[in-house]
Design a protein around this motif. Structure first.
Motif, PDB file in Angstrom:
ATOM      1  N   ASP A   1       0.828  -1.195   0.000  1.00 15.96           N
ATOM      2  CA  ASP A   1       0.000   0.000   0.000  1.00 15.96           C
ATOM      3  C   ASP A   1       0.865   1.249   0.000  1.00 15.96           C
ATOM      4  O   ASP A   1       1.923   1.285   0.631  1.00 15.96           O
ATOM      5  CB  ASP A   1      -0.896   0.040   1.242  1.00 15.96           C
ATOM      6  CG  ASP A   1      -1.914  -1.089   1.275  1.00 15.96           C
ATOM      7  OD1 ASP A   1      -2.099  -1.766   0.247  1.00 15.96           O
ATOM      8  OD2 ASP A   1      -2.524  -1.287   2.334  1.00 15.96           O
ATOM      9  N   CYS A   2       0.370   2.282  -0.681  1.00 17.45           N
ATOM     10  CA  CYS A   2       1.051   3.574  -0.717  1.00 17.45           C
ATOM     11  C   CYS A   2       0.008   4.672  -0.542  1.00 17.45           C
ATOM     12  O   CYS A   2      -0.941   4.766  -1.328  1.00 17.45           O
ATOM     13  CB  CYS A   2       1.765   3.732  -2.057  1.00 17.45           C
ATOM     14  SG  CYS A   2       2.598   5.306  -2.251  1.00 17.45           S
ATOM     15  N   ALA A   3       0.180   5.478   0.504  1.00 15.89           N
ATOM     16  CA  ALA A   3      -0.735   6.599   0.731  1.00 15.89           C
ATOM     17  C   ALA A   3      -0.515   7.640  -0.363  1.00 15.89           C
ATOM     18  O   ALA A   3       0.622   7.969  -0.710  1.00 15.89           O
ATOM     19  CB  ALA A   3      -0.500   7.217   2.104  1.00 15.89           C
TER      20      ALA A   3
ATOM     21  N   LYS B   1      -5.753   8.853   3.713  1.00 17.63           N
ATOM     22  CA  LYS B   1      -7.106   8.340   3.507  1.00 17.63           C
ATOM     23  C   LYS B   1      -7.283   7.739   2.116  1.00 17.63           C
ATOM     24  O   LYS B   1      -8.220   6.994   1.884  1.00 17.63           O
ATOM     25  CB  LYS B   1      -8.136   9.455   3.714  1.00 17.63           C
ATOM     26  CG  LYS B   1      -8.218   9.918   5.150  1.00 17.63           C
ATOM     27  CD  LYS B   1      -9.263  10.990   5.320  1.00 17.63           C
ATOM     28  CE  LYS B   1      -9.309  11.458   6.769  1.00 17.63           C
ATOM     29  NZ  LYS B   1     -10.308  12.500   6.978  1.00 17.63           N
ATOM     30  N   VAL B   2      -6.382   8.085   1.184  1.00 18.67           N
ATOM     31  CA  VAL B   2      -6.457   7.584  -0.185  1.00 18.67           C
ATOM     32  C   VAL B   2      -5.192   6.766  -0.449  1.00 18.67           C
ATOM     33  O   VAL B   2      -4.081   7.241  -0.204  1.00 18.67           O
ATOM     34  CB  VAL B   2      -6.565   8.730  -1.210  1.00 18.67           C
ATOM     35  CG1 VAL B   2      -6.723   8.181  -2.620  1.00 18.67           C
ATOM     36  CG2 VAL B   2      -7.710   9.664  -0.865  1.00 18.67           C
ATOM     37  N   TYR B   3      -5.380   5.535  -0.925  1.00 18.24           N
ATOM     38  CA  TYR B   3      -4.247   4.615  -1.113  1.00 18.24           C
ATOM     39  C   TYR B   3      -4.263   3.981  -2.492  1.00 18.24           C
ATOM     40  O   TYR B   3      -5.327   3.698  -3.044  1.00 18.24           O
ATOM     41  CB  TYR B   3      -4.325   3.461  -0.097  1.00 18.24           C
ATOM     42  CG  TYR B   3      -3.960   3.862   1.293  1.00 18.24           C
ATOM     43  CD1 TYR B   3      -2.662   3.706   1.761  1.00 18.24           C
ATOM     44  CD2 TYR B   3      -4.912   4.391   2.155  1.00 18.24           C
ATOM     45  CE1 TYR B   3      -2.326   4.079   3.056  1.00 18.24           C
ATOM     46  CE2 TYR B   3      -4.585   4.760   3.444  1.00 18.24           C
ATOM     47  CZ  TYR B   3      -3.291   4.595   3.881  1.00 18.24           C
ATOM     48  OH  TYR B   3      -2.966   4.966   5.155  1.00 18.24           O
ATOM     49  N   LEU B   4      -3.074   3.711  -2.991  1.00 17.36           N
ATOM     50  CA  LEU B   4      -2.893   2.804  -4.114  1.00 17.36           C
ATOM     51  C   LEU B   4      -2.525   1.462  -3.495  1.00 17.36           C
ATOM     52  O   LEU B   4      -1.606   1.378  -2.683  1.00 17.36           O
ATOM     53  CB  LEU B   4      -1.765   3.279  -5.030  1.00 17.36           C
ATOM     54  CG  LEU B   4      -1.334   2.283  -6.117  1.00 17.36           C
ATOM     55  CD1 LEU B   4      -2.503   1.931  -7.044  1.00 17.36           C
ATOM     56  CD2 LEU B   4      -0.162   2.861  -6.907  1.00 17.36           C
ATOM     57  N   ARG B   5      -3.265   0.426  -3.848  1.00 20.06           N
ATOM     58  CA  ARG B   5      -3.032  -0.905  -3.283  1.00 20.06           C
ATOM     59  C   ARG B   5      -2.617  -1.850  -4.400  1.00 20.06           C
ATOM     60  O   ARG B   5      -3.269  -1.925  -5.441  1.00 20.06           O
ATOM     61  CB  ARG B   5      -4.289  -1.414  -2.582  1.00 20.06           C
ATOM     62  CG  ARG B   5      -4.147  -2.838  -2.052  1.00 20.06           C
ATOM     63  CD  ARG B   5      -5.207  -3.155  -1.043  1.00 20.06           C
ATOM     64  NE  ARG B   5      -4.863  -2.477   0.200  1.00 20.06           N
ATOM     65  CZ  ARG B   5      -5.667  -2.416   1.259  1.00 20.06           C
ATOM     66  NH1 ARG B   5      -6.858  -2.975   1.223  1.00 20.06           N
ATOM     67  NH2 ARG B   5      -5.277  -1.786   2.360  1.00 20.06           N
TER      68      ARG B   5
ATOM     69  N   THR C   1      -3.070  10.495  -9.832  1.00 24.67           N
ATOM     70  CA  THR C   1      -1.907  10.357  -8.948  1.00 24.67           C
ATOM     71  C   THR C   1      -1.545   8.879  -8.802  1.00 24.67           C
ATOM     72  O   THR C   1      -0.367   8.505  -8.868  1.00 24.67           O
ATOM     73  CB  THR C   1      -2.198  10.973  -7.561  1.00 24.67           C
ATOM     74  OG1 THR C   1      -2.508  12.361  -7.728  1.00 24.67           O
ATOM     75  CG2 THR C   1      -1.017  10.826  -6.617  1.00 24.67           C
ATOM     76  N   ALA C   2      -2.562   8.042  -8.630  1.00 25.52           N
ATOM     77  CA  ALA C   2      -2.322   6.600  -8.488  1.00 25.52           C
ATOM     78  C   ALA C   2      -1.698   6.024  -9.753  1.00 25.52           C
ATOM     79  O   ALA C   2      -0.788   5.188  -9.669  1.00 25.52           O
ATOM     80  CB  ALA C   2      -3.629   5.881  -8.170  1.00 25.52           C
TER      81      ALA C   2
END
Length: 137
Positions: free
Chosen positions: A41-43, A49-53, A123-124
């Motif tokens: 995971d990366c915030a 509150k928003v992550y790339l998983r 961004t993701a």
């Protein structure tokens, strides 16, 4: 949750090398891992509150600790962006735990699958592109 197509999907890697490489770009092993699956995971925001998983399944070995010497291979599944919207402040209905004298004082998410604004998706995609470059074989 918003799924993002990726060249990582279906790719196999050695867990430890993937963890090292992704760690340099701000990814960490997600807290919901078990012996057979997990995610990096990366915030994407400062409030976390928003992550790339980057989810994965274990194809050889197992994840049995958080040490650096885990001998396991993983296969990446389709990445996605997720957003958690939390109550601010303490939970008025906090309950004492059965073990210990502490309280679970933090609120449950208001929406653990909130709508994701287009800027976070872009961004993701950028962060995912960096991860794909790192893990290119």
């Amino acid at each position: 949750m918003y799924a993002i197509s990726s060249s990582l999907t279906g790719r196999e890697r050695e867990f430890a090398s993937a963890r090292r490489a992704l760690g340099e770009k701000g990814f960490s092993l997600g807290g919901n891992w078990d012996y057979r699956r997990g995610s990096f995971d990366c915030a994407l925001d400062e409030a976390q509150k928003v992550y790339l998983r980057l989810p994965f399944v274990v194809t050889r070995g197992s994840l049995d600790s958080e040490t650096d010497d885990i001998k396991a291979d993983i296969r990446f599944e389709e990445p996605y962006v997720l957003k958690h919207v939390y109550n601010e402040g303490l939970d008025p209905e906090a309950q004492p735990r059965t073990l210990g004298a502490t309280f679970d004082q933090f609120s449950d998410p208001l929406d653990s699958d909130a709508d994701i604004e287009p800027r976070w998706i872009e961004t993701a995609r950028g962060r995912l592109s960096e991860a794909e470059q790192l893990l290119r074989e």
